[in-house]
Write a protein that holds these residues in place. Structure first.
Motif, PDB file in Angstrom:
ATOM      1  N   LYS A   1      35.331  22.670  44.300  1.00 40.96           N
ATOM      2  CA  LYS A   1      34.029  22.394  44.955  1.00 40.96           C
ATOM      3  C   LYS A   1      34.494  21.627  46.499  1.00 40.96           C
ATOM      4  O   LYS A   1      34.069  21.757  47.511  1.00 40.96           O
ATOM      5  N   GLU A   2      35.818  20.640  46.531  1.00 41.25           N
ATOM      6  CA  GLU A   2      36.361  20.040  47.639  1.00 41.25           C
ATOM      7  C   GLU A   2      37.080  21.019  48.541  1.00 41.25           C
ATOM      8  O   GLU A   2      37.120  20.974  49.571  1.00 41.25           O
ATOM      9  N   SER A   3      37.564  22.328  47.859  1.00 38.95           N
ATOM     10  CA  SER A   3      38.428  23.246  48.844  1.00 38.95           C
ATOM     11  C   SER A   3      37.826  24.488  48.251  1.00 38.95           C
ATOM     12  O   SER A   3      38.362  25.250  47.476  1.00 38.95           O
ATOM     13  N   PRO A   4      36.618  24.840  48.799  1.00 39.80           N
ATOM     14  CA  PRO A   4      36.095  26.278  48.407  1.00 39.80           C
ATOM     15  C   PRO A   4      36.849  27.449  48.480  1.00 39.80           C
ATOM     16  O   PRO A   4      36.592  28.653  47.709  1.00 39.80           O
ATOM     17  N   GLN A   5      37.994  27.457  49.255  1.00 36.06           N
ATOM     18  CA  GLN A   5      38.842  28.660  49.518  1.00 36.06           C
ATOM     19  C   GLN A   5      39.654  28.735  48.259  1.00 36.06           C
ATOM     20  O   GLN A   5      40.078  29.981  48.051  1.00 36.06           O
ATOM     21  N   LEU A   6      39.492  27.901  47.063  1.00 43.04           N
ATOM     22  CA  LEU A   6      39.919  28.274  45.957  1.00 43.04           C
ATOM     23  C   LEU A   6      39.222  29.194  45.119  1.00 43.04           C
ATOM     24  O   LEU A   6      39.687  30.003  44.167  1.00 43.04           O
ATOM     25  N   LEU A   7      37.653  29.321  45.483  1.00 44.88           N
ATOM     26  CA  LEU A   7      36.907  30.017  44.524  1.00 44.88           C
ATOM     27  C   LEU A   7      37.393  31.551  44.341  1.00 44.88           C
ATOM     28  O   LEU A   7      37.146  32.183  43.580  1.00 44.88           O
ATOM     29  N   HIS A   8      37.588  32.170  45.514  1.00 42.87           N
ATOM     30  CA  HIS A   8      37.833  33.545  45.588  1.00 42.87           C
ATOM     31  C   HIS A   8      39.108  34.077  44.555  1.00 42.87           C
ATOM     32  O   HIS A   8      38.940  35.233  44.192  1.00 42.87           O
ATOM     33  N   SER A   9      39.934  33.389  44.237  1.00 41.66           N
ATOM     34  CA  SER A   9      40.776  33.555  43.435  1.00 41.66           C
ATOM     35  C   SER A   9      40.342  33.576  41.873  1.00 41.66           C
ATOM     36  O   SER A   9      40.828  34.515  41.132  1.00 41.66           O
ATOM     37  N   ALA A  10      39.301  32.561  41.579  1.00 41.08           N
ATOM     38  CA  ALA A  10      39.130  32.527  40.391  1.00 41.08           C
ATOM     39  C   ALA A  10      37.997  33.891  40.147  1.00 41.08           C
ATOM     40  O   ALA A  10      37.789  34.467  39.056  1.00 41.08           O
ATOM     41  N   LEU A  11      37.208  34.049  40.997  1.00 43.03           N
ATOM     42  CA  LEU A  11      36.305  35.103  41.279  1.00 43.03           C
ATOM     43  C   LEU A  11      36.861  36.503  41.228  1.00 43.03           C
ATOM     44  O   LEU A  11      36.294  37.616  40.913  1.00 43.03           O
ATOM     45  N   ALA A  12      37.995  36.910  42.009  1.00 46.73           N
ATOM     46  CA  ALA A  12      38.372  38.017  42.192  1.00 46.73           C
ATOM     47  C   ALA A  12      38.637  38.933  41.151  1.00 46.73           C
ATOM     48  O   ALA A  12      38.706  40.109  40.884  1.00 46.73           O
ATOM     49  N   ASP A  44      45.527  15.805  53.298  1.00 42.31           N
ATOM     50  CA  ASP A  44      44.822  15.007  52.493  1.00 42.31           C
ATOM     51  C   ASP A  44      43.677  15.991  51.772  1.00 42.31           C
ATOM     52  O   ASP A  44      42.396  15.682  51.666  1.00 42.31           O
ATOM     53  N   GLN A  45      44.100  17.040  51.345  1.00 45.87           N
ATOM     54  CA  GLN A  45      43.270  18.202  50.763  1.00 45.87           C
ATOM     55  C   GLN A  45      43.603  17.983  49.463  1.00 45.87           C
ATOM     56  O   GLN A  45      44.577  17.808  48.723  1.00 45.87           O
ATOM     57  N   ALA A  46      42.607  18.522  48.616  1.00 50.43           N
ATOM     58  CA  ALA A  46      42.657  18.405  46.951  1.00 50.43           C
ATOM     59  C   ALA A  46      43.736  19.491  46.575  1.00 50.43           C
ATOM     60  O   ALA A  46      43.938  20.575  47.259  1.00 50.43           O
ATOM     61  N   ILE A  47      44.393  19.290  45.642  1.00 51.47           N
ATOM     62  CA  ILE A  47      45.711  20.207  45.149  1.00 51.47           C
ATOM     63  C   ILE A  47      45.085  20.389  43.630  1.00 51.47           C
ATOM     64  O   ILE A  47      44.748  19.712  42.895  1.00 51.47           O
ATOM     65  N   ASP A  48      44.787  21.921  43.431  1.00 58.86           N
ATOM     66  CA  ASP A  48      44.374  22.225  42.274  1.00 58.86           C
ATOM     67  C   ASP A  48      45.492  21.985  40.955  1.00 58.86           C
ATOM     68  O   ASP A  48      46.603  21.960  41.320  1.00 58.86           O
ATOM     69  N   PRO A  49      45.082  21.272  39.917  1.00 55.52           N
ATOM     70  CA  PRO A  49      45.981  21.133  38.865  1.00 55.52           C
ATOM     71  C   PRO A  49      46.709  22.359  38.396  1.00 55.52           C
ATOM     72  O   PRO A  49      48.065  22.001  38.045  1.00 55.52           O
ATOM     73  N   ARG A  50      46.287  23.323  38.694  1.00 56.83           N
ATOM     74  CA  ARG A  50      47.186  24.329  38.190  1.00 56.83           C
ATOM     75  C   ARG A  50      48.411  24.867  39.186  1.00 56.83           C
ATOM     76  O   ARG A  50      49.412  25.109  38.652  1.00 56.83           O
ATOM     77  N   THR A  51      48.258  24.278  40.335  1.00 58.39           N
ATOM     78  CA  THR A  51      49.277  24.286  41.177  1.00 58.39           C
ATOM     79  C   THR A  51      50.337  23.169  40.948  1.00 58.39           C
ATOM     80  O   THR A  51      51.841  23.525  40.924  1.00 58.39           O
ATOM     81  N   THR A  52      50.087  22.015  40.408  1.00 57.66           N
ATOM     82  CA  THR A  52      50.790  20.993  40.072  1.00 57.66           C
ATOM     83  C   THR A  52      51.592  21.634  38.653  1.00 57.66           C
ATOM     84  O   THR A  52      52.608  21.098  38.391  1.00 57.66           O
ATOM     85  N   GLU A  53      50.818  22.018  37.854  1.00 59.79           N
ATOM     86  CA  GLU A  53      51.283  22.385  36.528  1.00 59.79           C
ATOM     87  C   GLU A  53      52.295  23.315  36.831  1.00 59.79           C
ATOM     88  O   GLU A  53      53.432  23.558  36.160  1.00 59.79           O
TER      89      GLU A  53
END
Length: 190
Positions: free
Chosen positions: A77-88, A170-179
């Motif tokens: 929601k904070e970084s909608p550019q992440l949506l496309h990979s979940a949807l792809a 100061d953008q959201a970091i997806d937890p999967r990236t950290t993991e």
């Protein structure tokens, strides 16, 4: 769907620059696969499909996520550019006929990575970052060399750079990236 059909459909659905990037990823992925003994055709197809959801607006992507039951995380929601990979993976299946689970996995994790990535997952993740059309960012030459000599170090370096970039803005970091970073920081996972 045949590769030429996929290319034709993508060229009509993606903006010109995105389509050029997509071809760059497909060709880079196939070269990496060739060098590493991976399936060249799968790598090329996954490279073509990795951004197949980018042809839709953020609003359309959110709507599709709802239709496919994809839970929108706070980071999405904070970084909608992440949506496309979940949807792809869903768009690749329903619009481009992809039934290959390895390709679906590679297009799904090409933005965030994930612990325990397959060779194809790694190839698409890296090819997306290093394809020839990418603007020159600090350390890109070294990362391109690592892509063909030490894939896990390359992956770790890309994730490290991504986390630093997101923190600096100061953008959201997806937890999967950290993991993924923590997983590959621990050592050899080939």
């Amino acid at each position: 769907m045949e590769l030429n059909e996929i290319k034709k459909k993508l060229s009509g659905n993606l903006e010109e620059g995105r389509y050029t990037h997509t071809l760059g990823v497909a060709y880079t992925a196939s070269a990496m696969a060739m060098a590493m003994g991976a399936d060249i055709q799968k790598a090329f197809r996954a490279g073509l499909l990795h951004d197949c959801a980018k042809g839709y607006s953020i609003e359309q992507q959110m709507k599709f996520c709802g239709q496919y039951g994809i839970i929108l995380t706070r980071e999405m929601k904070e970084s909608p550019q992440l949506l496309h990979s979940a949807l792809a993976p869903y768009i690749a299946r329903d619009c481009y006929g992809n039934e290959d689970a390895e390709i679906a996995s590679a297009v799904e994790c090409h933005t965030t990575g994930k612990p325990g990535m397959s060779l194809l997952d790694k190839i698409i993740f890296i090819a997306d970052y290093i394809e020839p059309g990418r603007k020159d960012i600090q350390g890109l030459s070294e990362i391109r060399r690592l892509a063909f000599s030490d894939i896990d170090r390359c992956l770790l370096k890309i994730i490290e750079n991504t986390i630093q970039y997101l923190k600096s803005r100061d953008q959201a970091i997806d937890p999967r990236t950290t993991e993924t970073f923590e997983y590959y920081k621990e050592g050899d996972h080939t």
